[in-house]
Design a protein around this motif. Structure first.
Motif, PDB file in Angstrom:
ATOM      1  N   TYR A 151      -3.588  -8.112  -0.730  1.00 20.91           N
ATOM      2  CA  TYR A 151      -3.955  -6.732  -0.959  1.00 20.91           C
ATOM      3  C   TYR A 151      -2.926  -6.135  -1.648  1.00 20.91           C
ATOM      4  O   TYR A 151      -1.852  -5.916  -1.272  1.00 20.91           O
ATOM      5  N   ALA A 204      -8.582  -0.949   5.670  1.00 19.16           N
ATOM      6  CA  ALA A 204      -9.084  -1.959   4.883  1.00 19.16           C
ATOM      7  C   ALA A 204      -7.882  -3.222   4.503  1.00 19.16           C
ATOM      8  O   ALA A 204      -8.190  -4.421   4.562  1.00 19.16           O
ATOM      9  N   ALA A 205      -6.615  -2.542   4.036  1.00 22.32           N
ATOM     10  CA  ALA A 205      -5.563  -3.533   3.699  1.00 22.32           C
ATOM     11  C   ALA A 205      -5.265  -4.366   4.870  1.00 22.32           C
ATOM     12  O   ALA A 205      -4.978  -5.421   4.593  1.00 22.32           O
ATOM     13  N   GLN A 240      -6.724   6.952   4.937  1.00 26.96           N
ATOM     14  CA  GLN A 240      -6.700   6.075   6.071  1.00 26.96           C
ATOM     15  C   GLN A 240      -7.602   4.940   6.236  1.00 26.96           C
ATOM     16  O   GLN A 240      -7.197   3.976   6.514  1.00 26.96           O
ATOM     17  N   ASP A 241      -8.676   5.108   5.515  1.00 28.12           N
ATOM     18  CA  ASP A 241      -9.670   4.091   5.409  1.00 28.12           C
ATOM     19  C   ASP A 241      -9.147   2.936   4.338  1.00 28.12           C
ATOM     20  O   ASP A 241      -9.417   1.651   4.701  1.00 28.12           O
ATOM     21  N   GLU A 242      -8.584   3.027   3.526  1.00 22.06           N
ATOM     22  CA  GLU A 242      -7.853   2.122   2.682  1.00 22.06           C
ATOM     23  C   GLU A 242      -6.797   1.406   3.503  1.00 22.06           C
ATOM     24  O   GLU A 242      -6.508   0.155   3.256  1.00 22.06           O
ATOM     25  N   SER A 267      -7.760  -7.064   5.779  1.00 24.09           N
ATOM     26  CA  SER A 267      -7.805  -7.947   4.379  1.00 24.09           C
ATOM     27  C   SER A 267      -6.453  -8.808   4.578  1.00 24.09           C
ATOM     28  O   SER A 267      -6.649 -10.084   4.554  1.00 24.09           O
ATOM     29  N   ALA A 310      -1.834   6.428   0.806  1.00 25.03           N
ATOM     30  CA  ALA A 310      -3.255   6.015   0.683  1.00 25.03           C
ATOM     31  C   ALA A 310      -4.049   6.650   1.896  1.00 25.03           C
ATOM     32  O   ALA A 310      -3.491   7.201   2.864  1.00 25.03           O
ATOM     33  N   ILE A 363       0.699  -1.346   0.053  1.00 28.19           N
ATOM     34  CA  ILE A 363       0.122  -0.006  -0.051  1.00 28.19           C
ATOM     35  C   ILE A 363       1.039   1.297  -0.067  1.00 28.19           C
ATOM     36  O   ILE A 363       2.144   1.105   0.571  1.00 28.19           O
ATOM     37  N   HIS A 413      -2.804  -2.041  -3.735  1.00 28.04           N
ATOM     38  CA  HIS A 413      -3.500  -0.811  -3.972  1.00 28.04           C
ATOM     39  C   HIS A 413      -3.879  -0.854  -5.471  1.00 28.04           C
ATOM     40  O   HIS A 413      -3.463  -1.501  -6.470  1.00 28.04           O
ATOM     41  N   PRO A 414      -4.992  -0.053  -5.530  1.00 29.52           N
ATOM     42  CA  PRO A 414      -5.454  -0.062  -6.943  1.00 29.52           C
ATOM     43  C   PRO A 414      -4.620  -0.214  -8.261  1.00 29.52           C
ATOM     44  O   PRO A 414      -4.864  -0.699  -9.228  1.00 29.52           O
TER      45      PRO A 414
END
Length: 218
Positions: free
Chosen positions: A125, A114-115, A109-111, A118, A107, A103, A127-128
Motif C-alpha cells: 500500500y 484501508a491501508a 481515517q478511512d484511508e 491491504s 491521511a 501512509i 499513499h496516492p
C-alpha cells in the motif's frame, strides 16, 4: 481479527490510534511501543499481523532501522510506515527496509483503515502521491528503455504475476485473473523473489515499477 502493534514516540498519537482502531470490528491493538527496539521486542512477543511504525523516533531506534531488523526476524509481519514526510527519498527507503506500505499521518481515517486491511492481506500500500511518483519513474524508465534486463530474467507467466502484484492484486485475485491456483501463484512469486534476489512483496512492486513492467501483457 487483525492484530496491530503501534510503534510511535508520541503517547497522544498512540492513544488516538488505539481508540480509532479498536472501534473497528475487525481490528485490535495488542500493544504499543515508543521506539524501535521496544517495538521489535513486543512484536516478537505479541505476534501482530500488522505493525504501524512511525518513521521518525529521535529516542531509540528509528522506524527504518527497526523495520529492517524486524523483517529479518519476522518476515511474515506487515509493517505500515506512518510518516509526516511526503518525500520520495523516505518512501524508497521504507520499501527497501521491507515495509509493506507507507501512509501519511495526515491521511483520512478511512484511508488508514484501508491501508491496514491491504497490508494485512499481503498486499503493498502506498499513499496516492507516492503511487503517482512511482508511476512517473515507470514512465521515465520506458522512455529510457530500461526494461530489457527484467524481461530477459523472467518467464512470460512470471511477468504477468509480477505485473498484477505491482497493481496491488492479492494472490487469490491473481489466481482468478490468470485461471491458476493460489498455490501456483505463490510458486511463481517464490521464483520471482529467487531470480530477483528479493525477500518481500513491496520489493517486487518497486522493481516492477522501476523496470517498466506495469503494463506488461495485462
Amino acid at each position: 481479527m487483525i492484530k496491530i502493534l503501534l510503534v510511535d514516540d508520541h503517547a497522544v498519537v498512540r492513544m488516538g490510534l488505539t481508540m480509532l482502531l479498536n472501534h473497528h470490528p475487525n481490528m485490535q491493538v495488542v500493544g504499543e511501543a515508543s521506539e524501535g527496539n521496544e517495538g521489535i521486542k513486543k512484536a516478537l512477543a505479541l505476534k501482530p499481523n500488522v505493525v504501524i511504525m512511525d518513521l521518525s523516533m529521535p529516542h531509540g531506534k528509528d522506524g527504518l532501522s527497526a523495520t529492517e531488523e524486524l523483517m529479518k526476524q519476522m518476515p511474515e509481519v506487515a509493517v505500515l510506515i506512518l510518516t509526516m514526510h511526503d518525500d520520495e527519498e523516505y518512501l524508497f527507503k521504507a520499501i527497501q527496509a521491507g515495509a509493506s506500505g507507507c501512509i501519511l499521518k495526515s491521511a483520512p481515517q478511512d484511508e488508514l483503515i484501508a491501508a491496514i486491511e491491504s497490508v494485512a492481506e499481503g498486499n503493498a500500500y502506498l499513499h496516492p502521491m507516492a503511487t503517482k511518483r512511482l508511476i512517473t519513474e515507470y514512465m521515465e524508465a520506458i522512455k529510457q528503455g530500461n526494461t530489457q534486463e527484467a524481461i530477459s530474467l523472467l518467464s512470460d507467466r512470471e511477468k504477468e504475476v509480477l505485473t498484477l502484484i505491482a497493481k496491488g492484486f492479492s494472490n487469490k485475485e491473481i489466481a482468478e485473473k490468470l485461471t491458476i491456483s493460489v498455490k501456483t501463484v505463490e510458486t511463481h512469486k517464490g521464483n520471482l523473489m529467487e531470480k530477483l534476489q528479493m525477500k518481500t512483496r513491496p520489493e517486487l512492486v518497486q522493481y516492477a515499477l522501476k523496470k517498466g513492467l506495469l503494463g506488461y501483457g495485462i
